[in-house]
Design a protein around this motif. Structure first.
Motif, PDB file in Angstrom:
ATOM      1  N   GLU A   1      37.129  44.097  45.113  1.00 53.63           N
ATOM      2  CA  GLU A   1      36.082  44.252  44.104  1.00 53.63           C
ATOM      3  C   GLU A   1      36.661  44.587  42.724  1.00 53.63           C
ATOM      4  O   GLU A   1      36.025  45.240  41.912  1.00 53.63           O
ATOM      5  CB  GLU A   1      35.068  45.322  44.520  1.00 53.63           C
ATOM      6  CG  GLU A   1      34.325  44.994  45.807  1.00 53.63           C
ATOM      7  CD  GLU A   1      33.241  46.000  46.120  1.00 53.63           C
ATOM      8  OE1 GLU A   1      33.033  46.919  45.309  1.00 53.63           O
ATOM      9  OE2 GLU A   1      32.606  45.874  47.177  1.00 53.63           O
ATOM     10  N   GLU A   2      37.858  44.119  42.448  1.00 52.73           N
ATOM     11  CA  GLU A   2      38.473  44.307  41.134  1.00 52.73           C
ATOM     12  C   GLU A   2      38.470  42.964  40.397  1.00 52.73           C
ATOM     13  O   GLU A   2      38.861  41.943  40.959  1.00 52.73           O
ATOM     14  CB  GLU A   2      39.902  44.817  41.280  1.00 52.73           C
ATOM     15  CG  GLU A   2      40.610  45.019  39.959  1.00 52.73           C
ATOM     16  CD  GLU A   2      42.062  45.438  40.135  1.00 52.73           C
ATOM     17  OE1 GLU A   2      42.582  46.120  39.258  1.00 52.73           O
ATOM     18  OE2 GLU A   2      42.658  45.077  41.164  1.00 52.73           O
ATOM     19  N   MET A   3      37.997  42.982  39.132  1.00 46.89           N
ATOM     20  CA  MET A   3      37.955  41.754  38.338  1.00 46.89           C
ATOM     21  C   MET A   3      39.256  41.615  37.554  1.00 46.89           C
ATOM     22  O   MET A   3      39.775  42.584  37.010  1.00 46.89           O
ATOM     23  CB  MET A   3      36.756  41.760  37.390  1.00 46.89           C
ATOM     24  CG  MET A   3      36.655  40.487  36.532  1.00 46.89           C
ATOM     25  SD  MET A   3      35.116  40.360  35.613  1.00 46.89           S
ATOM     26  CE  MET A   3      33.978  39.920  36.931  1.00 46.89           C
ATOM     27  N   VAL A   4      39.755  40.395  37.488  1.00 48.58           N
ATOM     28  CA  VAL A   4      41.018  40.145  36.819  1.00 48.58           C
ATOM     29  C   VAL A   4      40.881  38.871  35.986  1.00 48.58           C
ATOM     30  O   VAL A   4      40.155  37.945  36.352  1.00 48.58           O
ATOM     31  CB  VAL A   4      42.161  40.014  37.853  1.00 48.58           C
ATOM     32  CG1 VAL A   4      41.937  38.831  38.761  1.00 48.58           C
ATOM     33  CG2 VAL A   4      43.519  39.904  37.170  1.00 48.58           C
ATOM     34  N   LEU A   5      41.552  38.857  34.834  1.00 48.05           N
ATOM     35  CA  LEU A   5      41.622  37.666  33.983  1.00 48.05           C
ATOM     36  C   LEU A   5      42.760  36.799  34.488  1.00 48.05           C
ATOM     37  O   LEU A   5      43.927  37.193  34.438  1.00 48.05           O
ATOM     38  CB  LEU A   5      41.850  38.061  32.515  1.00 48.05           C
ATOM     39  CG  LEU A   5      42.100  36.902  31.544  1.00 48.05           C
ATOM     40  CD1 LEU A   5      40.889  35.986  31.480  1.00 48.05           C
ATOM     41  CD2 LEU A   5      42.444  37.439  30.153  1.00 48.05           C
ATOM     42  N   LEU A   6      42.416  35.610  34.943  1.00 44.57           N
ATOM     43  CA  LEU A   6      43.420  34.742  35.526  1.00 44.57           C
ATOM     44  C   LEU A   6      44.224  34.006  34.469  1.00 44.57           C
ATOM     45  O   LEU A   6      45.388  33.729  34.665  1.00 44.57           O
ATOM     46  CB  LEU A   6      42.746  33.726  36.453  1.00 44.57           C
ATOM     47  CG  LEU A   6      41.996  34.338  37.642  1.00 44.57           C
ATOM     48  CD1 LEU A   6      41.366  33.240  38.465  1.00 44.57           C
ATOM     49  CD2 LEU A   6      42.939  35.155  38.484  1.00 44.57           C
ATOM     50  N   GLY A   7      43.600  33.639  33.334  1.00 47.27           N
ATOM     51  CA  GLY A   7      44.362  32.936  32.310  1.00 47.27           C
ATOM     52  C   GLY A   7      43.462  32.515  31.172  1.00 47.27           C
ATOM     53  O   GLY A   7      42.269  32.283  31.339  1.00 47.27           O
ATOM     54  N   GLY A   8      44.016  32.435  30.001  1.00 43.75           N
ATOM     55  CA  GLY A   8      43.280  31.949  28.834  1.00 43.75           C
ATOM     56  C   GLY A   8      43.958  30.716  28.283  1.00 43.75           C
ATOM     57  O   GLY A   8      45.166  30.736  27.987  1.00 43.75           O
ATOM     58  N   LEU A   9      43.211  29.633  28.173  1.00 48.32           N
ATOM     59  CA  LEU A   9      43.752  28.382  27.636  1.00 48.32           C
ATOM     60  C   LEU A   9      43.194  28.182  26.235  1.00 48.32           C
ATOM     61  O   LEU A   9      41.988  28.005  26.051  1.00 48.32           O
ATOM     62  CB  LEU A   9      43.369  27.207  28.536  1.00 48.32           C
ATOM     63  CG  LEU A   9      43.895  27.269  29.980  1.00 48.32           C
ATOM     64  CD1 LEU A   9      43.396  26.079  30.773  1.00 48.32           C
ATOM     65  CD2 LEU A   9      45.401  27.323  29.991  1.00 48.32           C
TER      66      LEU A   9
END
Length: 627
Positions: free
Chosen positions: A572-580
């Motif tokens: 239940e932890e949100m993570v930013l996978l990547g920004g393009l």
């Protein structure tokens, strides 16, 4: 009266050291247990939990296991007697319960990290009782009064008193013997001692005696006719079966068939030997089951076993064709691909078939090999967690456009006056509008007229905008399986084909067909849930978009953005996978040479355009494990 008081005090003073000495070992043992428990509580507060335990005649080992399950502590029980215990504990701390049971049932503990091991306390060493044996050298008579004495102790004393050699096999050292004779000749006394205790004795020409237990395999006919007359070959210290059917075997070396026969008698199992098991082995195990013990005893040998309607059948695996077949249902897993995960080394001699109707596997082969495959499948047949993933896709576009300038020229045909004034000036004036303007400004100077194909374009535009596109799909899949989401659109273009038929007067034929081009947003996620509830995500993302067509029927252009990543997150932890990010900057100008470079004037003799576009694609993911 005073003398009586003094005598009483003196007696108490003399008796106190003896009583303290008797209590000292227990007090030292309990003090050591208390100190080890205190250190364990400081290391792991779980041992401070309070539990409620109620039992009626539950074995001591099961009571300790129930305490461990109720409190969640790491507890190992080793060689604890199955003493029936009736108890009712309410809001009792785990360490207090352990200390109480150690004091009441003479137990001891050992600590390794946060693991507590409980086992019987070592008994205080006590000298072996001296067998009651008397030998009269004058008439070579022997007298004894034996009540469960060890055979080796009895033989040692007889050898010491009579000065005669007696040979006893090592497996009979701890056998208990009983008997009573009074001034009996030595040879008759030895024969009586052996016969009363189910032994055999003989003397050779050198007056050396041998005591042994007759091999029941030599009397197979008598045993098969009346198996209930068979005597046990092993003492309780060598082979013991508790009330739960758990086996403890401490046998240095013996015939395997005798071990199996004794176990079948104690466990009250029906058995049949297709052929005798001529195998010798030693075994030392604690608290195991019958089938596991058989697998260990017969491992690597040509003998095997199987069960048929509750009857255990033993014999040679090859000649007696001992084949076992069982149906193993899967409790938590789907049987579809289970056959593929069985290691090749285990399934070499086992036929495995999938029975989808019962979600089970059918195993056939030697019982030892089938038991190994069955044990492996039960070890992997565990609940598979489901993972739900909330995905947030944020596509943000910021654009800024600046256009200004004046453009005039002659077109191919006359144009009409059109354009916008509010929301930015973008006007195109026709030749008539320009002529009217020239007539109004004409005075002393005649500016003339323009041709009908003349046009005048005036632009003064500035645009600033932000577009946010949010997509929140949800994916659910089992642990270790890939989840795929695809969303997009399809565009078509026309493909024309010209064909010519004939040589001297060719005839042309035109055909066409519509072809498609896809632009999709694709998300592929494979979750792996570890034992500590952390989740490893294998993510593959790809987004394809259409670009402007250069010609109406031309194939549409596409632009693709993609990435692949492996991350580890908590439940239940949100993570930013990547920004393009994609940035576009365009600066262009056109006009009359030299004049188009002078500030302000350049707007009347040229055209300037500045276009800046910033686009960012962010993907967030939040996995949740569902039991």
């Amino acid at each position: 009266m005073i003398r009586l008081i003094y005598l009483s005090l003196l007696s108490l003073w003399l008796l106190f050291p003896l009583r303290a000495a008797a209590q000292q070992p227990d007090s030292v043992r309990l003090s050591g247990i208390e100190s080890r428990l205190a250190m364990l509580v400081g290391r792991d507060s779980t041992f401070c939990r309070e539990v409620d335990i109620t039992s009626g005649r539950l074995s001591l080992s099961e009571l300790l296991r129930n305490i461990a399950r109720a409190s969640g502590v790491n507890l190992s029980v080793r060689s604890v007697d199955n003493i029936p215990v009736s108890c009712n504990f309410r809001r009792a701390r785990v360490d207090d319960l352990v200390l109480f049971l150690c004091r009441e049932y003479r137990l001891d503990i050992a600590v390794a990290g946060n693991i507590l091991s409980i086992f019987p306390a070592a008994a205080a060493p006590s000298p072996s009782p001296d067998p009651d044996i008397v030998y009269q050298a004058s008439d070579s008579t022997l007298s004894y009064d034996l009540r469960g004495d060890r055979l080796i102790d009895v033989v040692k004393k007889i050898v010491r008193l009579s000065d005669r050699n007696i040979i006893v096999p090592e497996p009979l050292y701890d056998s208990k013997v009983s008997g009573y004779v009074r001034r009996m000749p030595f040879s008759e006394a030895m024969g009586t001692l052996a016969a009363v205790n189910g032994l055999q004795s003989a003397c050779d020409a050198d007056d050396v005696w041998t005591v042994w237990r007759e091999d029941p395999s030599s009397q197979e006919g008598r045993r098969s006719a009346a198996p209930y007359l068979r005597q046990r070959q092993f003492t309780p210290d060598e082979l013991h079966v508790d009330s739960l059917g758990r086996i403890t075997a401490h046998i240095s070396r013996s015939d395997v068939q005798e071990v199996i026969l004794d176990l079948c008698d104690e466990l009250k199992l029906d058995y049949h030997f297709l052929s005798p098991i001529n195998l010798t082995a030693g075994i030392w195990v604690d608290d195991t089951d019958f089938e596991t013990l058989l697998s260990v005893l017969l491992k690597g040998s040509p003998y095997s076993y199987y069960t048929e309607r509750g009857i255990w059948i033993f014999g040679a695996a090859a000649t007696d064709r001992l084949t076992s077949t069982c149906v193993l249902p899967m409790v938590y897993r789907a049987v579809d691909h289970v056959e593929q995960i069985i290691p090749e080394a285990l399934r070499q001699n086992v036929a495995v078939k999938t029975f989808a109707d019962l979600n089970a596997l059918i195993l056939s082969g030697d019982r030892r090999d089938v038991a190994r495959v069955e044990s492996f499948l039960r070890s992997v047949d565990k609940p598979v967690p489901m993972v739900t993933m909330e995905i947030l896709i944020a596509d943000i576009t910021k654009s800024r456009i600046h256009e200004i300038g004046l453009e005039a020229g002659i077109g191919e045909s006359a144009v009409r006056t059109s354009g916008t004034l509010l929301g930015g000036v973008d006007m195109t004036f026709s030749a008539s509008a320009v002529n009217k303007l020239l007539q109004r400004v004409s005075g002393t100077v005649n500016l003339g007229r323009v041709t009908p194909e003349f046009y005048l374009s005036l632009q003064a535009l500035e645009e600033d905008g932000t577009i946010r596109l949010l997509s929140t799909p949800k994916l659910s899949t089992l642990n270790g399986h890939e989840a795929v989401l695809t969303s997009g659109e399809t565009q078509y273009y026309k493909e024309v084909q010209n064909n010519y038929y004939g040589t001297q007067n060719p005839i042309s034929s035109e055909s066409y067909q519509w072809k498609s081009v896809d632009a999709n947003l694709s998300v592929k996620v494979t979750p792996y849930v570890s034992e500590d509830r952390h989740i490893t995500l294998d993510i593959e993302f790809e987004q394809t978009e259409f670009t402007d067509r250069k010609i109406g029927d031309a194939p549409p252009g596409t632009a693709t953005r993609s990435f692949r990543s492996i991350v580890k997150v908590q439940n239940e932890e949100m993570v930013l996978l990547g920004g393009l990010d994609r940035n576009t900057l365009e600066n262009s100008s056109r006009g009359v040479p030299l004049l188009a470079r002078i500030p302000v004037i350049k707007w009347f003799f040229g055209k300037e355009k500045r276009n800046k576009v910033e686009r960012t694609l962010n993907i967030f993911i939040k996995p949740t494990v569902i039991e």
